[in-house]
Scaffold this motif. Structure first.
Motif, PDB file in Angstrom:
ATOM      1  N   HIS A 166      -7.702   0.188   1.879  1.00 44.98           N
ATOM      2  CA  HIS A 166      -8.811   1.061   1.552  1.00 44.98           C
ATOM      3  C   HIS A 166      -8.493   2.013   0.395  1.00 44.98           C
ATOM      4  CE1 HIS A 166      -6.831   4.483   3.873  1.00 44.98           C
ATOM      5  NE2 HIS A 166      -6.024   3.462   4.007  1.00 44.98           N
ATOM      6  N   ASP A 190      -3.123  -2.693   5.626  1.00 45.90           N
ATOM      7  CA  ASP A 190      -4.035  -2.110   6.621  1.00 45.90           C
ATOM      8  C   ASP A 190      -5.101  -3.111   7.087  1.00 45.90           C
ATOM      9  OD1 ASP A 190      -2.779   0.353   6.605  1.00 45.90           O
ATOM     10  OD2 ASP A 190      -4.176   1.268   5.189  1.00 45.90           O
ATOM     11  N   ASP A 235       2.122   6.653   5.214  1.00 49.65           N
ATOM     12  CA  ASP A 235       2.527   6.029   6.481  1.00 49.65           C
ATOM     13  C   ASP A 235       3.258   4.709   6.245  1.00 49.65           C
ATOM     14  OD1 ASP A 235      -0.085   5.366   5.579  1.00 49.65           O
ATOM     15  OD2 ASP A 235      -0.530   4.349   7.450  1.00 49.65           O
ATOM     16  N   HIS A 236       3.205   4.198   5.021  1.00 48.04           N
ATOM     17  CA  HIS A 236       3.925   2.951   4.708  1.00 48.04           C
ATOM     18  C   HIS A 236       5.009   3.130   3.640  1.00 48.04           C
ATOM     19  CE1 HIS A 236       0.881   1.259   7.154  1.00 48.04           C
ATOM     20  NE2 HIS A 236      -0.066   1.650   6.337  1.00 48.04           N
ATOM     21  N   HIS A 258      -0.415  -1.976  10.787  1.00 47.30           N
ATOM     22  CA  HIS A 258      -0.588  -1.170  12.009  1.00 47.30           C
ATOM     23  C   HIS A 258      -1.004  -2.093  13.151  1.00 47.30           C
ATOM     24  CE1 HIS A 258      -0.558   2.708   9.937  1.00 47.30           C
ATOM     25  NE2 HIS A 258      -1.485   2.281   9.111  1.00 47.30           N
ATOM     26  N   HIS A 302       0.885  -1.177   0.000  1.00 47.25           N
ATOM     27  CA  HIS A 302       0.000   0.000   0.000  1.00 47.25           C
ATOM     28  C   HIS A 302       0.915   1.217   0.000  1.00 47.25           C
ATOM     29  CE1 HIS A 302      -3.127   2.729   1.132  1.00 47.25           C
ATOM     30  NE2 HIS A 302      -3.081   2.580   2.425  1.00 47.25           N
ATOM     31  N   GLU A 334       0.172   4.473   0.728  1.00 47.62           N
ATOM     32  CA  GLU A 334      -0.120   5.641   1.564  1.00 47.62           C
ATOM     33  C   GLU A 334       1.154   6.024   2.324  1.00 47.62           C
ATOM     34  OE1 GLU A 334      -3.675   5.255   3.963  1.00 47.62           O
ATOM     35  OE2 GLU A 334      -3.767   7.416   4.297  1.00 47.62           O
TER      36      GLU A 334
HETATM   37 FE1  FEO Z   1      -3.864   3.322   4.443  1.00 44.15          FE
HETATM   38 FE2  FEO Z   1      -1.958   2.688   6.939  1.00 44.15          FE
HETATM   39  O1  FEO Z   1      -2.323   3.494   5.374  1.00 44.15           O
END
Ligand code: FEO
Length: 408
Positions: A147, A166, A84-85, A223, A80, A82
């Motif tokens: 997502h 996620d 944060d990753h 996470h 993913h 995003e």
């Molecule tokens: Fe959808 Fe943890 O980034």
């Protein structure tokens, strides 16, 4: 900043963010979060699965360097993109330029936009594609819209370990890392599903069809805790949360229409009753009437998720629909309403903008506004109430869709 062994060949090399209190602007994180990244060592090379948020890159690289040198890295898997990753990805690519990046097909244009550089070595992968690390094999599962469009899961075959991104994750920070060692994270798990995955239930069920047949020793999400004990219970919980939340008394063949209204002087209420009466004349549709003055939004959101059509009746006050209507409409972002029939009606005194404004919102939610809204000035006449009955009938027929002719 030591790595944490998950098995002999798999380690957690992520980062802890215990002080975070809001994620992506809207998500509350009372326990902070973790950015989980993993290192897998095979007999013929090392793979990295996901990275961390940019500000935590030092933690990630310190843990990685404790286990491997950069020239050993053969594969970088991004489940993913995003931030944060993917935050540490540009620097990881700079340090391990020989490594090939494996991402979903949908992620490819996003990766180019993210790294903005030429000469990247990456490959789009899909369900069934594999990467060999010698005695360890990564197999990819395409699980989009969980997502973001790009999302995928990666399965380590020899260890029956699912790196799920996620999915099955939650914002819960506890340095003991494993689900049987950390504090009680049930609230965080459910909250995460409700706010991140719930709008994509259809896609969750598609993903579960790929995941459920797999032997499963552990789930390593991106996470929160790593599920090393009873991982299948988390899979089952996702299934439970992704099917209808309420038992439905409507038979399999029948359709359901909800009519919500709020009324200042009883005029919109009269219209709502007539709409309800008209809809109730159509066989095969169960129509229900709710006065928003007597209800809270939350339970209605659950109810709406399982129905086929929704109508909103609102007066126009100060050139707008009234707040309870907007409260309910704004709450629909957490569920999938795309394709459901939507409609608006209401009484007004001067300008009557509410119906059009509600319709615009329904269209914004990708609902099917198949029957144009109706509005009448102040007290509806007998003819106007008959028009409301007709509107209700039309609405019920739209909810019935292709079955309408059979019902007629
Ligand atoms: Fe959808 Fe943890 O980034």
């Amino acid at each position: 900043m030591q790595p944490v062994a998950i098995s002999e060949r798999v380690s957690w090399i992520g980062a802890l963010d215990p002080t975070l209190r809001t994620f992506d602007i809207i998500l509350k994180t009372a326990n902070g979060t973790t950015y989980n990244a993993y290192l897998i060592r095979g007999s013929e090379g090392v793979a990295i699965v996901d990275t961390v948020k940019e500000g935590f890159s030092d933690h990630f690289f310190a843990r990685l360097e404790a286990l491997a040198s950069y020239d050993e890295i053969k594969a970088i898997v991004l489940n993913h993109l995003e931030p944060d990753h993917s935050g540490a990805l540009p620097e990881l690519v700079r340090r391990a330029p020989q490594a090939k990046i494996y991402i979903s097909v949908r992620a490819q244009p996003m990766l180019k936009a993210l790294l903005k550089r030429e000469g990247l070595t990456f490959q789009g992968v899909a369900t069934g594609d594999t990467v060999s690390l010698g005695d360890r094999t990564l197999r990819f599962l395409t699980t989009p819209f969980l997502h973001w469009p790009d999302t995928q899961c990666t399965y380590l075959e020899e260890e029956a370990t699912l790196f799920s991104g996620d999915v099955f994750g939650c914002h819960f920070c506890d340095n003991r890392l494993f689900n049987d060692a950390v504090g009680d994270f049930r609230f965080s798990f459910e909250y995460y599903f409700a706010h991140i995955m719930r709008p994509f239930k259809r896609h969750v069920l598609d993903a579960l069809r790929l995941i459920e047949p797999l032997p499963l020793e552990r789930i390593a999400p991106s996470h929160g805790p790593i599920h090393r004990t009873h991982p299948r219970e988390y899979v089952q919980r996702y299934r439970d949360l992704s099917v209808s939340r309420l038992p439905n008394e409507v038979s399999d063949r029948a359709r359901s229409l909800l009519i919500f209204y709020i009324s200042a002087y009883g005029n919109t209420a009269r219209m709502a009753e007539a709409v309800h009466a008209g809809a109730s004349e159509v066989a095969g549709v169960r129509a229900s009437l709710y006065d928003l003055e007597g209800g809270e939004v939350g339970p209605f959101v659950d109810l709406i998720e399982g129905v086929d059509g929704i109508a909103f009746g609102s007066p126009t006050i100060n050139g707008d629909a009234v707040k309870p209507i907007w409260d309910l409409l704004s709450s629909l972002a957490v569920i999938e309403v795309r394709g459901k029939v939507g409609a608006a009606f209401g009484s007004y005194g001067w300008s009557g903008e509410a119906v059009r404004m509600i319709e615009e919102r329904l269209k914004g939610l990708k609902m099917d506004v198949a029957v144009p809204g109706i509005r009448f000035k102040l007290i509806p006449t007998a003819e106007e109430l008959e028009a409301c009955r007709h509107f209700g009938r039309e609405l019920a027929l739209a909810v019935l869709g292709p079955d309408a002719e059979v019902a007629a």
